[in-house]
Design an enzyme around this catalytic site. Structure first.
Site, short mmCIF file in Angstrom:
data_model
loop_
_atom_site.label_atom_id
_atom_site.label_comp_id
_atom_site.label_asym_id
_atom_site.label_seq_id
_atom_site.Cartn_x
_atom_site.Cartn_y
_atom_site.Cartn_z
N ASP A 34 26.70 -53.48 31.78
CA ASP A 34 26.23 -54.74 31.21
C ASP A 34 24.78 -54.97 31.60
O ASP A 34 23.97 -55.47 30.83
CB ASP A 34 27.06 -55.92 31.75
CG ASP A 34 28.47 -55.91 31.17
OD1 ASP A 34 28.78 -54.97 30.40
OD2 ASP A 34 29.24 -56.83 31.50
N GLU A 36 22.45 -52.72 32.26
CA GLU A 36 21.53 -51.89 31.46
C GLU A 36 21.39 -52.45 30.05
O GLU A 36 20.31 -52.47 29.47
CB GLU A 36 22.05 -50.45 31.40
CG GLU A 36 21.91 -49.71 32.73
CD GLU A 36 22.72 -48.42 32.75
OE1 GLU A 36 22.11 -47.36 32.96
OE2 GLU A 36 23.95 -48.47 32.55
N ASP A 38 21.72 -55.57 29.13
CA ASP A 38 20.89 -56.77 29.18
C ASP A 38 19.41 -56.43 29.28
O ASP A 38 18.56 -57.10 28.71
CB ASP A 38 21.29 -57.66 30.35
CG ASP A 38 22.60 -58.37 30.07
OD1 ASP A 38 23.01 -58.38 28.90
OD2 ASP A 38 23.22 -58.88 31.02
N SER A 83 45.38 -66.26 -1.07
CA SER A 83 46.26 -66.23 0.10
C SER A 83 47.40 -65.25 -0.21
O SER A 83 47.34 -64.53 -1.21
CB SER A 83 46.78 -67.61 0.42
OG SER A 83 47.54 -68.07 -0.65
N LEU A 84 48.39 -65.22 0.63
CA LEU A 84 49.49 -64.27 0.42
C LEU A 84 50.79 -65.01 0.23
O LEU A 84 51.02 -66.05 0.84
CB LEU A 84 49.64 -63.37 1.65
CG LEU A 84 48.52 -62.38 1.96
CD1 LEU A 84 48.80 -61.66 3.26
CD2 LEU A 84 48.38 -61.38 0.82
N GLU A 112 50.76 -53.67 7.92
CA GLU A 112 49.74 -54.06 8.92
C GLU A 112 50.23 -55.27 9.68
O GLU A 112 51.10 -55.99 9.20
CB GLU A 112 48.45 -54.50 8.21
CG GLU A 112 47.82 -53.45 7.37
CD GLU A 112 46.68 -54.02 6.51
OE1 GLU A 112 46.39 -55.22 6.58
OE2 GLU A 112 46.10 -53.22 5.77
N LYS A 114 49.90 -59.09 10.90
CA LYS A 114 49.28 -60.30 10.38
C LYS A 114 48.67 -61.03 11.56
O LYS A 114 49.37 -61.52 12.44
CB LYS A 114 50.34 -61.17 9.69
CG LYS A 114 49.79 -62.40 9.04
CD LYS A 114 50.82 -62.96 8.10
CE LYS A 114 50.55 -64.33 7.54
NZ LYS A 114 49.37 -65.03 7.87
N ASP A 116 46.80 -63.78 13.71
CA ASP A 116 46.88 -65.23 13.65
C ASP A 116 45.56 -65.85 14.07
O ASP A 116 45.36 -66.23 15.23
CB ASP A 116 48.03 -65.71 14.55
CG ASP A 116 48.48 -67.10 14.17
OD1 ASP A 116 48.01 -67.60 13.13
OD2 ASP A 116 49.29 -67.67 14.91
N ARG A 135 37.21 -69.34 4.53
CA ARG A 135 38.04 -69.33 3.33
C ARG A 135 37.85 -70.61 2.52
O ARG A 135 37.82 -70.59 1.30
CB ARG A 135 39.51 -69.17 3.71
CG ARG A 135 40.37 -68.78 2.57
CD ARG A 135 41.80 -68.57 3.02
NE ARG A 135 42.63 -69.62 2.51
CZ ARG A 135 43.15 -69.61 1.30
NH1 ARG A 135 42.96 -68.57 0.51
NH2 ARG A 135 43.86 -70.60 0.86
N GLU A 172 40.02 -61.39 9.83
CA GLU A 172 40.47 -62.55 10.58
C GLU A 172 39.62 -62.67 11.85
O GLU A 172 39.45 -61.69 12.57
CB GLU A 172 41.94 -62.30 10.95
CG GLU A 172 42.73 -63.54 11.16
CD GLU A 172 43.20 -64.19 9.85
OE1 GLU A 172 42.84 -63.72 8.73
OE2 GLU A 172 43.90 -65.20 9.96
N TYR A 224 40.47 -56.34 7.18
CA TYR A 224 41.61 -55.72 6.51
C TYR A 224 41.54 -55.69 4.99
O TYR A 224 42.51 -55.35 4.33
CB TYR A 224 42.92 -56.40 6.94
CG TYR A 224 42.84 -57.92 6.92
CD1 TYR A 224 42.63 -58.64 5.74
CD2 TYR A 224 42.98 -58.64 8.11
CE1 TYR A 224 42.56 -60.01 5.74
CE2 TYR A 224 42.91 -60.02 8.12
CZ TYR A 224 42.70 -60.70 6.93
OH TYR A 224 42.62 -62.06 6.94
N LYS A 311 56.81 -63.17 7.85
CA LYS A 311 56.46 -63.92 9.07
C LYS A 311 57.57 -63.77 10.10
O LYS A 311 58.75 -63.88 9.78
CB LYS A 311 56.30 -65.40 8.73
CG LYS A 311 55.24 -65.66 7.65
CD LYS A 311 53.96 -66.15 8.22
CE LYS A 311 54.01 -67.64 8.30
NZ LYS A 311 52.76 -68.26 8.58
N CYS A 405 58.66 -100.63 30.44
CA CYS A 405 57.75 -99.61 30.95
C CYS A 405 58.27 -99.05 32.28
O CYS A 405 58.55 -99.82 33.20
CB CYS A 405 56.36 -100.22 31.13
SG CYS A 405 55.21 -99.07 31.89
N CYS A 408 55.54 -100.19 35.12
CA CYS A 408 55.23 -101.56 35.54
C CYS A 408 56.32 -102.55 35.13
O CYS A 408 56.24 -103.73 35.46
CB CYS A 408 53.88 -101.99 34.99
SG CYS A 408 53.91 -102.32 33.22
N CYS A 423 53.26 -99.84 26.12
CA CYS A 423 53.36 -100.83 27.19
C CYS A 423 52.16 -101.75 27.01
O CYS A 423 51.02 -101.30 27.02
CB CYS A 423 53.29 -100.16 28.56
SG CYS A 423 52.97 -101.36 29.86
N CYS A 429 49.06 -102.17 34.47
CA CYS A 429 49.97 -101.02 34.50
C CYS A 429 49.20 -99.82 35.08
O CYS A 429 48.22 -99.36 34.49
CB CYS A 429 50.46 -100.76 33.08
SG CYS A 429 51.58 -99.37 32.98
#
Ligand code: IVH
Length: 692
Positions: A34, A36, A38, A83-84, A112, A114, A116, A135, A172, A224, A311, A405, A408, A423, A429
Site C-alpha cells: 500500500d 508503494e 501511495d 428488471s428480472l 449466476e 444474484k 444483493d 437504475r 451490482e 454481469y 430467490k 409506561c 415511569c 408515554c 420519564c
C-alpha cells in the site's frame, strides 16, 4: 526534467497505477505494498498539480474522490435497464426451463449468483469510463459517475483490446460484509442510526454528496451484463470472459447448465455455500446463454424472457417466545422487543427479535410461551413473522399489551393514525430525558464529543443533567469528581460544550428533538422561517407552508412550543448563547432583489452551488421547485424535461447561463459600510472596563 519527460512519466504512472489497482481490487493479488502504491499515487498527484491541462479525467488519482457536493443529474439510459422476473419456487423455475427447452430445443443456461446490492450501468467510450448511472426507474437514472470513480474494482480505463468502441456494462454495486460492519461500528460510536443491511448501505453510499466519503466506504462492484449495438459475441459466457479480460470484476461463481437438474444442483450448492461468501447474495439468476436464442425469446415490457431470478428463502428459525420488553424511546414511543430462547439463525445466535407494535401482536396473535418463527431477511435484528399454532400450550392466553409506561408508570396514549403507543410524560420519564440528551449531543446535531450515552446516564443519575439546557451549566469541579470521568474527560466535555455554541441554527433546531422534525425537515423549516422565534410564533397553517412540512409535523411543533417546560429550556439555551437565527450573507448588489430563482441543470462556467451563491450575493432567493412564485429559471445543460414543461405551462421565464450572467454583471454594488481598520496594536485593543 523537461515538460515532455514529466508528461511521459504521467502516462507511465497512470498505467502502473491502473495495473496495480486491478491486481489489488479485482484480482485480489497485490504485487506492491500500500505504501508503494501511495507513493506512486502521490507522484502522479504532484505532476497533475503542475500540469493540470495534461491530467487525464480518468486518472487513478480521481478515485480518491473530491469533497465537492454533487447533485445528481437525471439521465436517460441508452438501453433501458430492465428488471428480472423472479420466483421463490423451484417448481415454477423448472416450468420456466421446460417451456424454453420445448420452444427452442437444445438450450444452454448460465447460472449466476444474484448479488444483493444496487444496480449500476457503466458507459465506456474508447476504453474509458464515461458515465455511471443508477437504475432509477429503468428509463432514467441518476448520474453518479464521480462517486463510482472512487470504487477501486471499477476500471477507469480498460486493458487489453477488442472491446467495443462504445458499450454499457451492467452490474451490482455491493458493500461487502466487512465494510458494512465497519461502517455500522463507526455509526454506533457516533450515535447515528445503524444501516439495516448491506444493500441499503450500498445504495445510500452511492447517493452521498461527498465522493471522498464514498471512497472510504469500501464498496465493490461485480458486473454481469453487456449492452451495445452489434456486439461481437455469440454467447453470454463468451462476453463475460471477454469483459474479465478488459479488467472488469466478473464472478467466478457461474456455471453452464444443460438441464433443469443441473440448474437445481447449482442452486442447492449455493443455498448453503453462499453463507461463506464475504458479501450478500439473495438468489441465483438463470440466463439463456446464446444471444441468438435470447433474441428469439425477446422481452416483456418489464423484463427479458430469457432470464429469471430464483430467490433464496429468507432464513427462518423456530424458537420459544419467553417474554416481551417494552423500550421507551426519546420521543416516548414504545417499542416491544421479544426475548427468545437462543437459537441459531443465519450464522449468529439470536436472543431478541423486534415486534413493531401492538397491532402486529394482535394480528399474528402472538402469545407468551408460543413457538414463533423468526426471519432475518438481511436486517440486523430479526423479526417475528409467525406463530406455530400446532405447538401452542393449552393454557395460553392472548397477550395483554401494556397500558402504562414501564419506566415511569404514566398511562400510555395513542395518536390518531399512529400504530405506536406513546408515554406522554415527556418531562419526567427517565429514558425520554436521557434519550433527548443523547439526541441533542450527537454528531449531526450539536456534536458534543465526550458526552456518550453512559456519561449522560451517569450525569443524570447524579442529578447534574435533567434536560438539554443543563449541559450549558455543568460545573467543572463537580464533573471532574465523578467516578470514571477525571479531569481530562471533564475538560474534553466542556470544550465540546463550548464549541457547540457555534453550531448553525438549523442543527440547533434539529437538536431540540421535536417529534417528526428530522435533519432535513429542520433545514427546510430553518430556511423558511429564519429564526427560532418566528417558528415558535407560527401557527399550524403557517408552519405547513414550509417545504416538506405537513399538518402532522406542524402540529408537533406547535405542541412543542405550547409546553411550558420546553419554553423554559429554549430560553435557557438562548441565554447560553446558542444560534437561534439563520446566518444570512449581506448581498453585494440589488440586481436580483426580491426575485425568486430556480437553478437547474449543469453549467459550463461554474458549479450549481456557485450559481446559487451568485443569486444570493445579488439579493435573490433560491427556490428548489418550479412554481408560480418563481420569477425565472436559469437552465443549464440537461435540465429535466418535467421542469421545463412545468415552467412553460406556468409562463415562468427561462434564462441561459449567459443571460443570467449578463443580468448580474453590470450590477451596481451596494455601498459597503466603511470599516476603519485599526492601525496599531494599541488602537486595536479595547480599553479595559469600557466595553460592558
Ligand atoms: S441480469 C437484463 N444478473 O437483480 C438483465 N441481475 O431483480 C439484467 N442482479 O436489476 C439483470 N445479480 O440489479 C442480473 N447475476 C445477475 C444479478 C442481477 C443481481 C440484480 C439486478 C437486477 C435485479 C433484478
Amino acid at each position: 526534467m523537461s515538460r515532455n519527460d514529466d508528461i511521459r512519466r504521467m502516462r507511465q504512472l497512470e498505467q502502473e497505477l491502473d495495473y496495480h489497482s486491478q491486481r489489488y481490487y479485482v484480482d485480489n493479488a497485490p504485487e506492491i505494498s500500500d505504501f508503494e502504491f501511495d507513493a506512486l499515487l502521490r507522484e502522479l498527484q504532484d505532476l497533475e498539480a503542475t500540469y493540470p491541462e495534461e491530467a487525464d479525467p480518468n486518472s487513478p488519482t480521481k478515485r480518491v474522490g473530491s469533497d465537492l457536493t454533487t447533485e445528481f443529474e437525471s439521465v436517460e439510459h441508452r438501453y433501458p435497464m430492465q428488471s428480472l422476473a423472479n420466483t421463490y419456487s423451484s417448481e415454477e423455475l423448472g416450468e420456466w426451463i421446460d417451456r424454453i427447452v420445448k420452444e427452442l430445443g437444445e438450450v444452454e443456461f448460465v447460472a449466476e449468483l444474484k448479488f444483493d446490492g444496487t444496480a449500476i450501468s457503466l458507459c465506456y467510450e474508447n476504453g474509458a469510463l464515461k458515465r455511471a448511472v443508477t437504475r432509477g426507474d429503468g428509463r432514467r437514472g441518476d448520474d453518479v459517475t464521480n462517486n463510482v470513480r472512487t470504487i477501486g474494482a471499477i476500471p477507469l480505463k480498460l486493458r487489453g483490446e477488442g472491446y467495443p468502441a462504445m458499450f454499457e456494462i451492467r452490474g451490482e454495486i455491493i458493500m461487502p460484509y466487512a465494510s458494512f460492519d465497519r461502517l455500522n461500528r463507526e455509526r454506533e460510536a457516533a450515535g447515528e442510526p445503524l444501516l439495516a443491511n448491506p444493500r441499503n448501505a450500498a445504495a445510500g453510499t452511492l447517493k452521498l454528496q461527498s465522493s471522498q466519503t464514498v471512497a472510504h466506504r469500501g464498496l465493490d462492484c461485480t458486473l454481469y451484463h453487456l449492452a451495445g449495438d452489434n456486439l461481437p459475441y455469440t454467447t453470454h459466457a463468451e462476453m463475460l470472459s471477454a469483459a474479465r479480460g478488459w479488467g472488469f470484476k466478473i464472478s467466478d461463481h457461474t456455471a453452464i447448465c444443460r438441464s433443469r437438474e443441473e440448474v437445481e444442483k447449482f442452486i442447492a450448492y449455493w443455498d448453503t455455500e453462499r453463507k461463506a461468501l464475504p458479501y450478500a447474495t439473495d438468489g441465483v439468476v438463470i440466463k439463456v446463454n446464446s444471444y441468438a436464442q435470447q433474441r428469439t425469446l425477446g422481452s416483456t415490457a418489464k423484463a427479458p424472457r430469457w432470464a429469471v431470478a430464483y430467490k433464496f428463502q429468507a432464513e427462518k428459525a423456530l424458537t420459544k417466545l419467553v417474554s416481551v420488553d417494552f423500550q421507551v424511546g426519546r420521543t416516548g414511543a414504545i417499542t416491544p422487543v421479544a426475548n427468545l430462547e437462543p437459537v441459531q439463525l443465519a450464522g449468529t445466535v439470536v436472543k431478541r427479535a423486534s415486534i413493531h407494535n401492538a397491532d402486529q401482536i394482535a394480528q399474528l396473535d402472538i402469545r407468551l410461551g408460543d413457538m414463533v418463527y423468526i426471519e432475518k431477511g438481511g436486517e440486523i435484528i430479526p423479526k417475528i413473522t409467525g406463530v406455530e399454532l400446532s405447538m401452542r400450550p393449552t393454557d395460553s392466553k392472548p397477550f395483554e399489551y401494556i397500558t402504562h409506561c414501564p419506566e415511569c408508570g404514566s398511562e400510555l396514549v395513542r395518536f390518531e393514525g399512529e400504530a405506536k403507543h406513546y408515554c406522554p410524560n415527556q418531562s419526567d420519564c427517565p429514558p425520554q430525558i436521557v434519550g433527548r440528551i443523547e439526541h441533542f449531543v450527537k454528531r449531526k446535531a450539536m456534536d458534543i464529543e465526550g458526552l456518550g450515552g453512559e456519561t449522560i446516564e451517569l450525569l443524570w443519575q447524579n442529578g447534574m443533567l435533567k434536560d438539554i439546557a443543563d449541559i450549558y451549566h455543568l460545573d467543572p469541579v463537580q464533573l471532574a469528581s465523578l467516578p470514571r470521568l477525571g479531569e481530562k474527560s471533564a475538560a474534553n466535555i466542556l470544550e465540546g460544550v463550548r464549541r457547540s455554541k457555534e453550531v448553525s441554527f438549523e442543527r440547533v433546531l434539529f437538536a431540540l428533538g421535536i417529534r417528526f422534525v428530522g435533519e432535513t425537515t429542520a433545514k427546510y423549516i430553518a430556511t423558511h422561517f429564519l429564526s427560532l422565534d418566528a417558528i415558535a410564533l407560527a401557527s399550524v397553517e403557517e408552519l405547513a407552508e414550509a417545504e416538506e412540512v405537513g399538518e402532522k409535523i406542524a402540529r408537533s411543533i406547535t405542541d412543542y412550543f405550547a409546553d411550558e417546560n420546553n419554553r423554559r429550556i429554549v430560553e435557557s439555551l438562548r441565554e447560553a448563547g446558542l444560534k437561534f437565527d439563520m446566518e444570512i450573507k449581506q448581498p453585494t448588489s440589488n440586481a436580483l432583489m426580491g426575485k425568486s430563482v430556480v437553478i437547474s441543470g449543469k453549467f459550463a462556467g461554474r458549479s450549481r452551488d456557485d450559481m446559487k451563491a451568485l443569486v444570493e450575493e445579488h439579493g435573490g432567493k433560491n427556490l428548489a421547485a418550479v412554481s408560480a412564485n418563481v420569477d425565472f429559471i436559469v437552465a443549464g445543460e440537461n435540465m429535466g424535461p418535467a421542469k421545463r414543461q412545468k415552467a412553460e405551462k406556468l409562463g415562468v421565464k427561462i434564462l441561459s447561463e449567459e443571460e443570467f450572467m449578463a443580468l448580474i454583471e453590470g450590477a451596481e454594488p451596494i455601498e459597503k459600510k466603511t470599516v476603519v481598520e485599526p492601525k496599531t496594536e494599541a488602537e486595536a485593543k479595547p480599553i479595559q472596563g469600557t466595553l460592558f
